[in-house]
Design an enzyme around this catalytic site. Structure first.
Site, PDB file in Angstrom:
ATOM      1  N   GLY A   3      -0.998  -1.143   8.731  1.00 63.09           N
ATOM      2  CA  GLY A   3      -0.406   0.164   8.465  1.00 63.09           C
ATOM      3  C   GLY A   3       0.510   0.655   9.568  1.00 63.09           C
ATOM      4  O   GLY A   3       0.235   0.485  10.753  1.00 63.09           O
ATOM      5  N   ASN A  26       0.826  -1.193   0.000  1.00 58.76           N
ATOM      6  CA  ASN A  26       0.000   0.000   0.000  1.00 58.76           C
ATOM      7  C   ASN A  26       0.870   1.257   0.000  1.00 58.76           C
ATOM      8  O   ASN A  26       2.097   1.183   0.135  1.00 58.76           O
ATOM      9  CB  ASN A  26      -0.955  -0.015   1.196  1.00 58.76           C
ATOM     10  CG  ASN A  26      -2.241   0.736   0.938  1.00 58.76           C
ATOM     11  OD1 ASN A  26      -2.251   1.733   0.220  1.00 58.76           O
ATOM     12  ND2 ASN A  26      -3.326   0.264   1.533  1.00 58.76           N
ATOM     13  N   THR A  77      10.559  -6.807  16.378  1.00 58.53           N
ATOM     14  CA  THR A  77      11.977  -6.871  16.715  1.00 58.53           C
ATOM     15  C   THR A  77      12.546  -8.290  16.675  1.00 58.53           C
ATOM     16  O   THR A  77      13.753  -8.463  16.737  1.00 58.53           O
ATOM     17  CB  THR A  77      12.218  -6.308  18.124  1.00 58.53           C
ATOM     18  OG1 THR A  77      11.493  -7.094  19.078  1.00 58.53           O
ATOM     19  CG2 THR A  77      11.770  -4.848  18.218  1.00 58.53           C
ATOM     20  N   LYS A  78      11.641  -9.293  16.603  1.00 59.24           N
ATOM     21  CA  LYS A  78      12.099 -10.686  16.558  1.00 59.24           C
ATOM     22  C   LYS A  78      11.152 -11.483  15.673  1.00 59.24           C
ATOM     23  O   LYS A  78      10.064 -11.025  15.317  1.00 59.24           O
ATOM     24  CB  LYS A  78      12.210 -11.275  17.950  1.00 59.24           C
ATOM     25  CG  LYS A  78      10.935 -11.267  18.746  1.00 59.24           C
ATOM     26  CD  LYS A  78      11.164 -11.762  20.166  1.00 59.24           C
ATOM     27  CE  LYS A  78       9.867 -11.676  20.960  1.00 59.24           C
ATOM     28  NZ  LYS A  78      10.014 -12.116  22.311  1.00 59.24           N
ATOM     29  N   ARG A 130       4.245  -8.298  20.347  1.00 59.36           N
ATOM     30  CA  ARG A 130       4.087  -9.497  21.169  1.00 59.36           C
ATOM     31  C   ARG A 130       2.891 -10.281  20.644  1.00 59.36           C
ATOM     32  O   ARG A 130       1.948  -9.719  20.099  1.00 59.36           O
ATOM     33  CB  ARG A 130       3.917  -9.139  22.632  1.00 59.36           C
ATOM     34  CG  ARG A 130       2.641  -8.399  22.910  1.00 59.36           C
ATOM     35  CD  ARG A 130       2.570  -7.738  24.283  1.00 59.36           C
ATOM     36  NE  ARG A 130       1.331  -7.065  24.495  1.00 59.36           N
ATOM     37  CZ  ARG A 130       0.888  -5.976  23.868  1.00 59.36           C
ATOM     38  NH1 ARG A 130       1.613  -5.422  22.933  1.00 59.36           N
ATOM     39  NH2 ARG A 130      -0.271  -5.442  24.152  1.00 59.36           N
ATOM     40  N   HIS A 174      23.312   0.217  12.113  1.00 58.03           N
ATOM     41  CA  HIS A 174      24.500   1.068  12.150  1.00 58.03           C
ATOM     42  C   HIS A 174      25.332   0.721  13.368  1.00 58.03           C
ATOM     43  O   HIS A 174      24.826   0.200  14.361  1.00 58.03           O
ATOM     44  CB  HIS A 174      24.081   2.541  12.158  1.00 58.03           C
ATOM     45  CG  HIS A 174      23.316   2.905  10.927  1.00 58.03           C
ATOM     46  ND1 HIS A 174      23.926   3.200   9.736  1.00 58.03           N
ATOM     47  CD2 HIS A 174      21.983   2.956  10.694  1.00 58.03           C
ATOM     48  CE1 HIS A 174      22.998   3.441   8.821  1.00 58.03           C
ATOM     49  NE2 HIS A 174      21.816   3.295   9.378  1.00 58.03           N
TER      50      HIS A 174
END
Length: 183
Positions: A142, A85, A165-166, A180, A115
């Site tokens: 979104g 989208n 994050t995982k 989660r 970084h």
């Protein structure tokens, strides 16, 4: 023989992103993205020709709404029926594979680069990349953000605004920051 920064990037090693060869590749991507984002929809079609040519692989029935942004494009693979989208951003310093039938909502961001934590090395442009893999029939709401190295399993749902994050297992739903499992 010394490896180029592009070779190091492709090998998943630390490299300097402030490099003339990589600058040229990013410039090529900016031009393709510009074509995609500025062509009238009836001329652009599902994906502007320059953007489609830039990607590693694109199934015939994918659709990328404008505006869209990517860093290199050459590391992006879109499976059959993939829909991105408006406002999606893919910073594809490493491979990004999006499986058949997956849909990304507006403003979804996928990041591959990390970084350096040392200020001087970060200032010098040192980064390392980790691939992102999104399975088949995944729905990403979104504004979600997918961080480097994440794999999202087939049929999973990522709620709007989630920060992933995982890895996400197949068939589960994740929400929140950090994301989660809710079911």
């Amino acid at each position: 023989m010394t490896k180029s920064e592009r070779d190091k990037m492709a090998a998943g090693e630390w490299y300097r992103c402030l490099d003339p060869e990589l600058d040229a590749l990013r410039d090529r991507a900016r031009k393709a993205v510009h074509q995609h984002n500025t062509l009238p929809p009836d001329e652009r079609g599902a994906i502007a020709p320059a953007l489609k040519a830039l990607f590693a692989a694109v199934a015939a029935d994918c659709f990328v709404e404008a505006p869209f942004h990517c860093a290199y494009g050459m590391n992006i693979t879109l499976g059959a029926g993939v829909y991105l989208n408006a406002g999606c951003t893919i910073l594809d310093c490493a491979p990004v594979v999006i499986g058949d039938g997956s849909m990304l909502g507006p403003g979804v961001h996928i990041y591959c680069a990390e970084h350096h934590k040392d200020v001087a090395l970060r200032r010098a442009g040192l980064e390392i990349d980790r691939p992102v893999t999104i399975g088949k029939d995944v729905w990403i709401g979104g504004g979600a953000i997918i961080l480097p190295g994440v794999t999202i399993g087939d049929g999973a749902i990522v709620g709007a605004g989630a920060v992933v994050t995982k890895d996400v297992a197949a068939g589960v739903t994740v929400v929140g920051n950090p994301a989660r499992v809710v079911r």
